[in-house]
Write a protein that holds these residues in place. Sequence first.
Motif, PDB file in Angstrom:
ATOM      1  N   PRO A 134       0.811  -1.216   0.000  1.00 24.26           N
ATOM      2  CA  PRO A 134       0.000   0.000   0.000  1.00 24.26           C
ATOM      3  C   PRO A 134       0.848   1.272   0.000  1.00 24.26           C
ATOM      4  O   PRO A 134       0.301   2.379  -0.085  1.00 24.26           O
ATOM      5  CB  PRO A 134      -0.787  -0.121   1.312  1.00 24.26           C
ATOM      6  N   LEU A 135       2.163   1.131   0.091  1.00 27.66           N
ATOM      7  CA  LEU A 135       3.031   2.304   0.134  1.00 27.66           C
ATOM      8  C   LEU A 135       3.032   3.035  -1.213  1.00 27.66           C
ATOM      9  O   LEU A 135       2.962   2.395  -2.267  1.00 27.66           O
ATOM     10  CB  LEU A 135       4.462   1.902   0.475  1.00 27.66           C
ATOM     11  N   PRO A 136       3.143   4.361  -1.198  1.00 27.07           N
ATOM     12  CA  PRO A 136       3.213   5.116  -2.454  1.00 27.07           C
ATOM     13  C   PRO A 136       4.548   4.890  -3.155  1.00 27.07           C
ATOM     14  O   PRO A 136       5.532   4.462  -2.532  1.00 27.07           O
ATOM     15  CB  PRO A 136       3.065   6.571  -2.009  1.00 27.07           C
ATOM     16  N   GLU A 137       4.583   5.182  -4.427  1.00 29.13           N
ATOM     17  CA  GLU A 137       5.811   5.016  -5.207  1.00 29.13           C
ATOM     18  C   GLU A 137       6.925   5.902  -4.667  1.00 29.13           C
ATOM     19  O   GLU A 137       8.090   5.484  -4.577  1.00 29.13           O
ATOM     20  CB  GLU A 137       5.548   5.355  -6.675  1.00 29.13           C
ATOM     21  N   GLU A 138       6.584   7.141  -4.330  1.00 27.16           N
ATOM     22  CA  GLU A 138       7.565   8.115  -3.859  1.00 27.16           C
ATOM     23  C   GLU A 138       7.098   8.741  -2.548  1.00 27.16           C
ATOM     24  O   GLU A 138       5.900   8.796  -2.272  1.00 27.16           O
ATOM     25  CB  GLU A 138       7.763   9.224  -4.895  1.00 27.16           C
ATOM     26  N   PRO A 139       8.039   9.234  -1.724  1.00 31.90           N
ATOM     27  CA  PRO A 139       7.653   9.935  -0.491  1.00 31.90           C
ATOM     28  C   PRO A 139       7.056  11.290  -0.811  1.00 31.90           C
ATOM     29  O   PRO A 139       7.153  11.785  -1.939  1.00 31.90           O
ATOM     30  CB  PRO A 139       8.984  10.067   0.258  1.00 31.90           C
ATOM     31  N   ASP A 140       6.449  11.913   0.193  1.00 39.23           N
ATOM     32  CA  ASP A 140       5.836  13.236   0.012  1.00 39.23           C
ATOM     33  C   ASP A 140       6.895  14.306   0.266  1.00 39.23           C
ATOM     34  O   ASP A 140       6.901  14.983   1.296  1.00 39.23           O
ATOM     35  CB  ASP A 140       4.653  13.391   0.970  1.00 39.23           C
ATOM     36  N   THR A 141       7.786  14.455  -0.709  1.00 42.09           N
ATOM     37  CA  THR A 141       8.914  15.376  -0.556  1.00 42.09           C
ATOM     38  C   THR A 141       8.449  16.813  -0.352  1.00 42.09           C
ATOM     39  O   THR A 141       9.036  17.564   0.441  1.00 42.09           O
ATOM     40  CB  THR A 141       9.832  15.289  -1.786  1.00 42.09           C
ATOM     41  N   ALA A 142       7.403  17.233  -1.054  1.00 39.97           N
ATOM     42  CA  ALA A 142       6.926  18.616  -0.950  1.00 39.97           C
ATOM     43  C   ALA A 142       6.481  18.937   0.474  1.00 39.97           C
ATOM     44  O   ALA A 142       6.746  20.030   0.990  1.00 39.97           O
ATOM     45  CB  ALA A 142       5.776  18.839  -1.926  1.00 39.97           C
ATOM     46  N   ARG A 143       5.807  18.006   1.107  1.00 42.92           N
ATOM     47  CA  ARG A 143       5.338  18.219   2.480  1.00 42.92           C
ATOM     48  C   ARG A 143       6.513  18.337   3.450  1.00 42.92           C
ATOM     49  O   ARG A 143       6.518  19.196   4.329  1.00 42.92           O
ATOM     50  CB  ARG A 143       4.430  17.061   2.885  1.00 42.92           C
ATOM     51  N   VAL A 144       7.524  17.504   3.241  1.00 42.74           N
ATOM     52  CA  VAL A 144       8.706  17.558   4.104  1.00 42.74           C
ATOM     53  C   VAL A 144       9.478  18.852   3.865  1.00 42.74           C
ATOM     54  O   VAL A 144       9.942  19.502   4.810  1.00 42.74           O
ATOM     55  CB  VAL A 144       9.610  16.343   3.850  1.00 42.74           C
ATOM     56  N   GLU A 145       9.607  19.259   2.615  1.00 43.85           N
ATOM     57  CA  GLU A 145      10.333  20.487   2.311  1.00 43.85           C
ATOM     58  C   GLU A 145       9.617  21.700   2.888  1.00 43.85           C
ATOM     59  O   GLU A 145      10.267  22.636   3.388  1.00 43.85           O
ATOM     60  CB  GLU A 145      10.506  20.639   0.803  1.00 43.85           C
ATOM     61  N   ASP A 146       8.309  21.709   2.855  1.00 39.50           N
ATOM     62  CA  ASP A 146       7.548  22.806   3.452  1.00 39.50           C
ATOM     63  C   ASP A 146       7.852  22.914   4.944  1.00 39.50           C
ATOM     64  O   ASP A 146       8.044  24.017   5.475  1.00 39.50           O
ATOM     65  CB  ASP A 146       6.051  22.576   3.234  1.00 39.50           C
ATOM     66  N   PHE A 147       7.914  21.769   5.617  1.00 38.63           N
ATOM     67  CA  PHE A 147       8.258  21.751   7.041  1.00 38.63           C
ATOM     68  C   PHE A 147       9.667  22.299   7.263  1.00 38.63           C
ATOM     69  O   PHE A 147       9.894  23.145   8.144  1.00 38.63           O
ATOM     70  CB  PHE A 147       8.157  20.316   7.564  1.00 38.63           C
ATOM     71  N   LEU A 148      10.625  21.867   6.453  1.00 42.66           N
ATOM     72  CA  LEU A 148      12.001  22.319   6.606  1.00 42.66           C
ATOM     73  C   LEU A 148      12.116  23.827   6.423  1.00 42.66           C
ATOM     74  O   LEU A 148      12.800  24.513   7.197  1.00 42.66           O
ATOM     75  CB  LEU A 148      12.900  21.599   5.597  1.00 42.66           C
ATOM     76  N   ILE A 149      11.458  24.360   5.419  1.00 46.05           N
ATOM     77  CA  ILE A 149      11.514  25.806   5.156  1.00 46.05           C
ATOM     78  C   ILE A 149      10.908  26.584   6.323  1.00 46.05           C
ATOM     79  O   ILE A 149      11.451  27.613   6.763  1.00 46.05           O
ATOM     80  CB  ILE A 149      10.800  26.147   3.837  1.00 46.05           C
ATOM     81  N   ARG A 150       9.791  26.112   6.865  1.00 46.86           N
ATOM     82  CA  ARG A 150       9.179  26.794   8.003  1.00 46.86           C
ATOM     83  C   ARG A 150      10.101  26.783   9.214  1.00 46.86           C
ATOM     84  O   ARG A 150      10.202  27.788   9.934  1.00 46.86           O
ATOM     85  CB  ARG A 150       7.835  26.127   8.353  1.00 46.86           C
ATOM     86  N   VAL A 151      10.788  25.673   9.424  1.00 47.36           N
ATOM     87  CA  VAL A 151      11.726  25.606  10.544  1.00 47.36           C
ATOM     88  C   VAL A 151      12.881  26.559  10.348  1.00 47.36           C
ATOM     89  O   VAL A 151      13.296  27.276  11.272  1.00 47.36           O
ATOM     90  CB  VAL A 151      12.238  24.167  10.724  1.00 47.36           C
TER      91      VAL A 151
END
Length: 225
Positions: A204-221
């Motif tokens: 059930p895992l997606p082909e790729e991780p949700d990089t955009a969501r992680v990058e948004d978190f990193l930028i906010r930090v």
Amino acid sequence: MHVTPPPAHHALVTEHTIYSCVMGSRAFGLATEASDTDRRGVFVAPTALFWGFDKPPTHVEGPEEERFSWELERFCELALRSNPNALEILHSPLVEHVDATGLELLELRGAFLSRRAHQSHVGYARAQYRRFRQEAPRWKHVMHMLRLLTSCRDLLRTGALTLDVGTQRDRFLAVRHGEVPWDRVEAWTARLFEECEEALRGTPLPEEPDTARVEDFLIRVRRTS
């Protein structure tokens, strides 16, 4: 009396850690009386440190023995690649410290999971297995290879990463103690490789991780650090 000051990088760990946990055998439910306490963590280097030529380190060893920490950006890069160590840190049942930013990171655990886990986990296990066949195996390492493959298989089957081996503890420890003949270890390993391949086909895992969501978190930090 002259006291040697601690390395400057240690302050990044002591003052800017957002998340730390216990890993290794203790997190896997495989600890014995002789087991070390391996601590892993994630720190956020203040954004101003990136403005000059000398960038902050991507990781820091210490200040205590058996402690290793990554800077947030490097940690996220590794976890997005499904690096086994990074993914497992986010799922440790033994959390020692977590602040508000660390809680946000933990809430992103699902964003890092993808089918890349098959390549990273199985690829690492295959390299280990080839090494074991060429030289006298170190049974502790053999046990952890089998545990990693089991964890990968279950992750691919369910979409959830679980570290504690639960009821299989005695079976794994028998390998660690050298009580399982090598031919049985080989058969077990081969079966796990096959089960990982089968699990990948229906995962059930997606082909790729949700990089955009992680990058948004990193930028906010970075903006608030």
